[in-house]
Write a protein that holds these residues in place. Structure first.
Motif, short mmCIF file in Angstrom:
data_model
loop_
_atom_site.label_atom_id
_atom_site.label_comp_id
_atom_site.label_asym_id
_atom_site.label_seq_id
_atom_site.Cartn_x
_atom_site.Cartn_y
_atom_site.Cartn_z
N MET B 166 0.84 -1.20 0.00
CA MET B 166 0.00 0.00 0.00
C MET B 166 0.88 1.26 0.00
O MET B 166 1.99 1.26 0.51
CB MET B 166 -0.91 0.01 1.24
CG MET B 166 -1.87 -1.16 1.31
SD MET B 166 -3.14 -1.14 0.00
CE MET B 166 -2.48 -2.34 -1.15
N HIS B 170 -3.92 3.68 4.75
CA HIS B 170 -5.30 3.86 4.30
C HIS B 170 -6.31 3.54 5.41
O HIS B 170 -6.00 2.85 6.37
CB HIS B 170 -5.61 2.93 3.12
CG HIS B 170 -4.68 3.09 1.96
ND1 HIS B 170 -4.08 4.29 1.63
CD2 HIS B 170 -4.25 2.19 1.04
CE1 HIS B 170 -3.32 4.11 0.55
NE2 HIS B 170 -3.40 2.84 0.18
N LYS B 190 -7.64 2.96 10.46
CA LYS B 190 -6.42 3.06 9.67
C LYS B 190 -5.73 1.69 9.68
O LYS B 190 -5.87 0.92 10.64
CB LYS B 190 -5.46 4.10 10.28
CG LYS B 190 -5.99 5.52 10.26
CD LYS B 190 -5.88 6.09 8.87
CE LYS B 190 -6.40 7.53 8.84
NZ LYS B 190 -6.61 7.97 7.44
N MET B 222 -10.77 -0.56 1.05
CA MET B 222 -10.00 0.55 1.63
C MET B 222 -10.35 1.86 0.96
O MET B 222 -10.89 1.89 -0.15
CB MET B 222 -8.49 0.29 1.47
CG MET B 222 -7.97 -0.80 2.40
SD MET B 222 -6.28 -1.30 2.01
CE MET B 222 -6.56 -2.31 0.57
N LYS B 223 -10.01 2.94 1.66
CA LYS B 223 -10.18 4.29 1.12
C LYS B 223 -8.88 5.04 1.41
O LYS B 223 -8.36 4.96 2.52
CB LYS B 223 -11.36 4.98 1.80
CG LYS B 223 -11.69 6.35 1.25
CD LYS B 223 -12.86 6.97 1.99
CE LYS B 223 -13.14 8.37 1.45
NZ LYS B 223 -14.29 8.99 2.15
N THR B 224 -8.37 5.74 0.41
CA THR B 224 -7.09 6.41 0.61
C THR B 224 -7.32 7.89 0.91
O THR B 224 -8.39 8.44 0.64
CB THR B 224 -6.19 6.30 -0.64
OG1 THR B 224 -6.73 7.16 -1.66
CG2 THR B 224 -6.14 4.88 -1.16
#
Lengths: 454, 454
Positions: B166, B170, B190, B222-224
């Motif tokens: 990654m 994230h 996180k 996931m979300k960044t």
């Protein structure tokens, strides 16, 4: 056909919760075999056995070791069933019955024994177990019984610790202990020589794997210097692993060694449960070893109501050509790997050596017909033998698809015409899940007229 | 319905046996997703992935570790499939087809990707493997392929080492990694907080067992921080264990973690073989995560020729009464242990709480009929629930014997009368061998009119 004569004596132990050492003795109907049970110091169950005043089994421990597993009755706090027992009581009884085997060497078998049931309690675990002895004129059987109880519903056997302490350095007729195969040649040596002769006892048969440098298989036949013949084996082997024997060759004590599963567990038990019988046959006449019905008597009675389909036959078969002459079960040498249902055998080069072919099997059928043999066994008739062994392969055989050179329909008809039956070989290759999946179709195939299952 | 457009470019690598580092790139049809493969120093296969010029997966290793087992192709000399590879060549191709799912959210699905096939050779082991990438507008899939070859016929996967590195810490929507159950509540944190929140993520559900303090399940959403949505999962999961993810939370690198068998092995492979696809879906629009057909496209096409019996329905069921209201699947509290075929349920005291009873299920049937639901699911209808769980018990259910308070014949007829179908629950309890043994009879029962299997 049956005559029964059962008498029971129940003895409640008044001092049940004391730590006094107890001992009970039970003799064979003719008095020659004497079996004694006692709780040694620390509540250790032990037994010993004599025959005509000669010691056969010196004092030997009894007990089991459950696995400490979160799925056992007491989970990770599981305790051993080896010591700290007290005796709650015992029962003496006699039994005499004559029964008729489905088939065998004699038309009737007499089951005549005296029995000792010892009821034990382990106060710290709140568990009750029973050790039962049946003493015959030619030996004895003992087993562990676990009544259903709150403190013992499910448990896992990690090890069984049944001992057979020998009196001396007997001569043994032994096979190397092995979970998978009995394909060894019998070794003859003193017990003390087993360790030294183990390496030479092992061949290059890839099925062979030993579990211990002094491990041997049951049944184990021995001969003593003072003229006794002793055989250690088991009976009523149901839902429990095979018992092998591991020799402590300093003290000449055999200890039970159970076949293990992949993670080292031996048996997954749900109570009520009885282990198989651990048997010791003894005589001063070697012929009695073969003539003994002790194991047949200790096996469970036949549960089948219709046994009309069970009958002995004589057969010849396509098998020794492979075993003794080195010919292949396989049809081709071209396939390093077979995918059932995908591999196309009509596209490969036959090895030309495959004995399970139509012409050769026809020859066997002719031989059987001419010589009064009822059936012809065929191994290697079905696809899959090119990679059947040693690959952790699950889908090894389908038990219905013949090799291109084996005309099963024609051979079935030809055998029928000659008054012979084809006996179809099913090789599970240890892949029992695969076999169970194909059983239905495999047996349907054999419902073609005149097949017989081997 | 189908339109195909396939183009292939094959590039033979002239310097195949050199140790020059290679790199290939393949883009999605719209150019937004860019996937690069390269062999790093030492012949280590790696890949990386960008979306609209933002990094999604940083350079990440690829490879597998076969077990050193005497039954593997190279036995105890088995070598890793992790490094010392050389690139023999690669192929670029495009694919565009529209297909019709049996059922789903859309009547047609477009399968449109660009593909990179990399052919690798490991000279020391004489083995060839293929790594195949398919790049879609909304992500990519990669898998390992093992052509049949003399040096790689059978092998055991000890570990798969596919990495997903990654870019940052994230936000993840995660479930604790577990071989047995997905019955967890989704955690939101996180990546760096997973370790600290793991303990609280675990409930007293006895099915739950974690494999690592930073292990999570797939699919992992996931979300960044820079507005990307990333999902890691898999497709075409056939003859191979489920992939979980273990997080190296110092470097924010996920590594594949396969479900293990009892002895720690992951997969028993016979070549030719392809692993499942490892998928990364990416978008800057959260809705695309649900709308994506990437996994459906990477799954194998339906092999069934008759799919007319597959259709979605609405149902209600006797289930949430147990899950949400604490009522029992079992009929009685009196049995610490059940022996199918022996335990007599007519002799025990019912617990009086068992919701899978005739009257209650009749109420559900009435509700379904009144509200236009086609079927009624019933759990806890069949004997065996008193000890179904956590005892290593093999013979748990027979899938045909109802509890005394569940009149299956009457309910089947009543449901039929009300225009509703009974949906019969089969709980294997993980005992697949037992289930396979009973399948035939269990399905026969459901051939009573109007049953439906759940």
């Amino acid at each position: 056909m049956k005559r029964k004569n059962i008498s029971v004596v129940f003895v409640a132990t008044l001092l049940a919760f004391s730590s006094v050492v107890k001992a009970q003795t039970v003799k064979s109907p003719d008095g020659n075999v004497v079996l004694s049970f006692s709780l040694k110091e620390g509540g250790m169950p032990t037994y010993e056995m004599n025959y005509k005043n000669k010691s056969v089994i010196k004092p030997s421990r009894l007990g089991l070791e459950p696995a400490r597993d979160k799925h056992a009755s007491k989970g990770l706090n599981e305790t051993d069933l080896m010591e700290r027992f007290i005796e709650m009581g015992y029962k003496l009884s006699s039994f005499d019955e004559t029964w008729k085997p489905v088939w065998g060497e004699t038309s009737t078998i007499r089951n005549h024994y005296n029995e000792l049931e010892v009821d034990l309690n382990q106060p710290n675990s709140k568990r009750n177990i029973v050790i039962r002895f049946r003493v015959y004129n030619d030996g004895m059987g003992l087993r562990y019984e676990f009544p259903q109880q709150n403190a013992l519903n499910y448990f896992i056997v990690k090890r069984e610790h049944t001992q057979f302490a020998m009196v001396g350095d007997h001569t043994a007729f032994w096979l190397s202990g092995d979970y998978d195969t009995q394909e060894y040649e019998t070794q003859i040596s003193k017990l003390s020589e087993i360790r030294g002769k183990m390496k030479a006892a092992i061949t290059d048969n890839p099925s062979q794997t030993q579990f211990s440098p002094t491990g041997v298989q049951t049944s184990l036949q021995m001969k003593t210097a003072n003229g006794l013949y002793i055989n250690i084996h088991e009976a009523a082997l149901v839902n429990y692993p095979t018992m092998h024997l591991n020799l402590d060759d300093k003290n000449m004590v055999f200890k039970s060694w159970l076949t293990s599963d992949a993670v080292g567990n031996k048996a997954y038990v749900q109570t009520p449960f009885c282990t198989p019988w651990r048997t010791v046959i003894v005589s001063d006449d070697a012929r009695q070893m073969l003539a003994s019905n002790l194991i047949l008597n200790l096996n469970e009675p036949c549960k089948l109501t219709d046994t009309s389909w069970i009958h002995p036959i004589k057969y010849c078969g396509v098998w020794w050509e492979m075993i003794a002459s080195g010919k292949p079960w396989s049809y081709t040498f071209e396939l390093p790997s077979v995918h059932l249902g995908i591999t196309n055998y009509t596209k490969v080069k036959p090895n030309g050596l495959h004995p399970a072919n139509t012409e050769n099997v026809k020859r066997y059928i002719d031989f059987a017909a001419k010589n009064g043999l009822q059936e012809v066994l065929v191994e290697g008739w079905n696809v899959g033998w090119e990679d059947w062994f040693g690959h952790w392969k699950e889908s090894v055989f389908d038990f219905v698809t013949p090799y291109p050179d084996f005309d099963i329909k024609y051979l079935n008809e030809y055998a029928h015409f000659r008054g012979v039956k084809l006996m179809i070989h099913h090789e599970t290759s240890g892949s029992t899940t695969n076999y169970e999946r194909h059983l239905e179709e495999a047996y349907k195939l054999m419902r073609m007229p005149v097949f017989r299952y081997s």
